[in-house]
Design an enzyme around this catalytic site. Structure first.
Site, mmCIF file in Angstrom:
data_model
loop_
_atom_site.group_PDB
_atom_site.id
_atom_site.type_symbol
_atom_site.label_atom_id
_atom_site.label_comp_id
_atom_site.label_asym_id
_atom_site.label_seq_id
_atom_site.Cartn_x
_atom_site.Cartn_y
_atom_site.Cartn_z
ATOM 1 N N ALA A 131 0.726 -1.210 -0.017
ATOM 2 C CA ALA A 131 -0.215 -0.108 0.054
ATOM 3 C C ALA A 131 0.973 1.210 -0.005
ATOM 4 O O ALA A 131 1.527 1.478 0.975
ATOM 5 C CB ALA A 131 -0.853 -0.035 1.232
ATOM 6 N N GLU A 244 2.452 19.260 3.011
ATOM 7 C CA GLU A 244 3.587 18.135 2.573
ATOM 8 C C GLU A 244 4.026 18.428 1.058
ATOM 9 O O GLU A 244 5.152 18.431 0.895
ATOM 10 C CB GLU A 244 3.291 16.662 2.757
ATOM 11 C CG GLU A 244 4.463 15.886 2.567
ATOM 12 C CD GLU A 244 4.132 14.289 2.911
ATOM 13 O OE1 GLU A 244 4.946 13.515 2.414
ATOM 14 O OE2 GLU A 244 3.105 14.052 3.422
#
Length: 379
Positions: A131, A244
């Protein structure tokens, strides 16, 4: 060519201090850190003493209460110098804000001063072997058992993974749910059952410790759950990912600017067929094209920085920024390697390192394909 209006004299003075610190305390040792696979912990401690870690934290938690422009300066100067082993940005502007924005008073008082001083180094563990960009697909679980959670699973590609003392772990507290079953935890690496795997051997960013992490029945105190309750993790992640991606963009543009300047210096000095390489029309046109694109990217990035300072940077705009600037960074690095000729492929030349280091920018913080999907969903 277009002056930057966001940075006043105080900030430029701060930039000069950061640049001198990096020249003295980091640049001479980065080659060795590449061989070691990580920077020295001493660098973190020195940075903490000078206020270079977590500058945006309030003074009560060990910061200096600065705005994000100070973090932007640090991100840009580390990128400009090609010191990609230094994981301050993730520590200061990703890990610390999760605690500050969503953590309990107890978590803030316990962890934030240690992050600001460099006593503790932070990491965040999202990605798993199965993932990556699909955060809803994480398999790591945290099962409630009395006054603690039992954490099991694994993570990979974790920046600061070898040096980290504390890790924000993304885990499923309700595996039957998708996004609503995700929670975040502060997990100390010294706790029983927490194991650091190998320091991964990457194509670039050789001095950045990037690791696998394993959790085998790690007991996490209930108080180390980030947020008011379970199931808040996905929302928290989505709220912070725009910031971010801005950080990635700031580094991308600064790195592209540095590569362009290195290349300009090189083509002025290097001769071919009896004249400097800059004298050839192809060289001048390539340099002009890159200058125009980097300038446009800088203006866009600074505007997004302004929006972030005003708390108005939205997720689609941050996605566009991340995709555009990192695609450009890789393009610029490739063009600059070409203009260096064979020397551009030699590891001792900064452009070779920058070329190798740049490629991952289009992958982490959400792949650029995911960025396009985010933008397309906003139509």
């Amino acid at each position: 060519m277009i002056p930057r209006t966001l940075f006043d004299a105080d900030l430029e003075g701060f930039r000069d201090s950061v640049r001198k610190f990096l020249e003295q305390e980091a640049a001479p040792y980065h080659d060795q850190w590449e061989k070691d696979g990580q920077v020295s912990r001493e660098l973190w401690q020195k940075a903490g003493e000078l206020g270079f870690l977590c500058p945006c934290l309030p003074e009560e938690f060990g910061g200096v209460g600065a705005d994000f422009r100070y973090s932007a300066v640090l991100i840009e100067e580390v990128a400009r110098a090609g010191l990609t082993g230094i994981g301050w940005g993730l520590h200061s502007d990703i890990v610390a804000p999760y605690v500050l924005n969503y953590g309990s008073d107890e978590l803030k008082n316990h962890y934030l001063p240690k992050l600001a001083s460099g006593e503790m180094i932070g990491a965040i563990a999202m990605t798993e072997p199965g993932a990556g960009s699909d955060l809803q697909g994480v398999k790591t679980t945290a099962v409630k058992n009395g006054d603690h959670y039992v954490l099991n699973g694994s993570k990979t590609f974790i920046t600061n993974g070898q040096l980290a003392d504390v890790v924000i772990v993304v885990a499923k507290t309700d595996p039957k749910e998708g996004a609503k079953g995700i929670s975040l935890f502060m997990v100390e690496t010294a706790w029983e059952g927490f194991e650091k795997g190998q320091n991964l051997n990457k194509v670039g960013m050789k001095a950045q410790d990037t690791s696998e992490l394993f959790f085998q029945d790690v007991k996490v105190p209930e108080k180390n759950l980030i947020g008011p309750g379970e199931g808040q993790g996905f929302f928290q992640l989505m709220q912070e990912l725009a910031a971010e991606r801005l950080q990635v963009a700031l580094g991308a543009v600064a790195a592209a600017e540095a590569a362009w300047q290195w290349t300009l210096d090189y083509v002025k000095e290097r001769n071919a067929f009896g004249k400097p390489v800059i004298a050839f029309q192809n060289t001048r046109f390539k340099m002009a094209e890159m200058k125009a694109e980097i300038t446009a990217a800088r203006v866009f990035t600074d505007r997004c920085l302004e929006l972030h300072l005003d708390k108005k940077l939205d997720i689609p705009t941050a996605a566009m920024l991340k995709q555009l600037t990192t695609d450009l960074q890789c393009k610029v690095m490739d063009e600059c390697v070409q203009l260096h000729g064979g020397y551009g492929y030699m590891w001792e030349y900064p452009i070779a390192r920058a070329w190798a280091d740049s490629r991952v920018q289009r992958i982490y913080a959400g792949t650029n394909e995911i960025m396009k999907e985010i933008v397309a969903r906003s139509f």
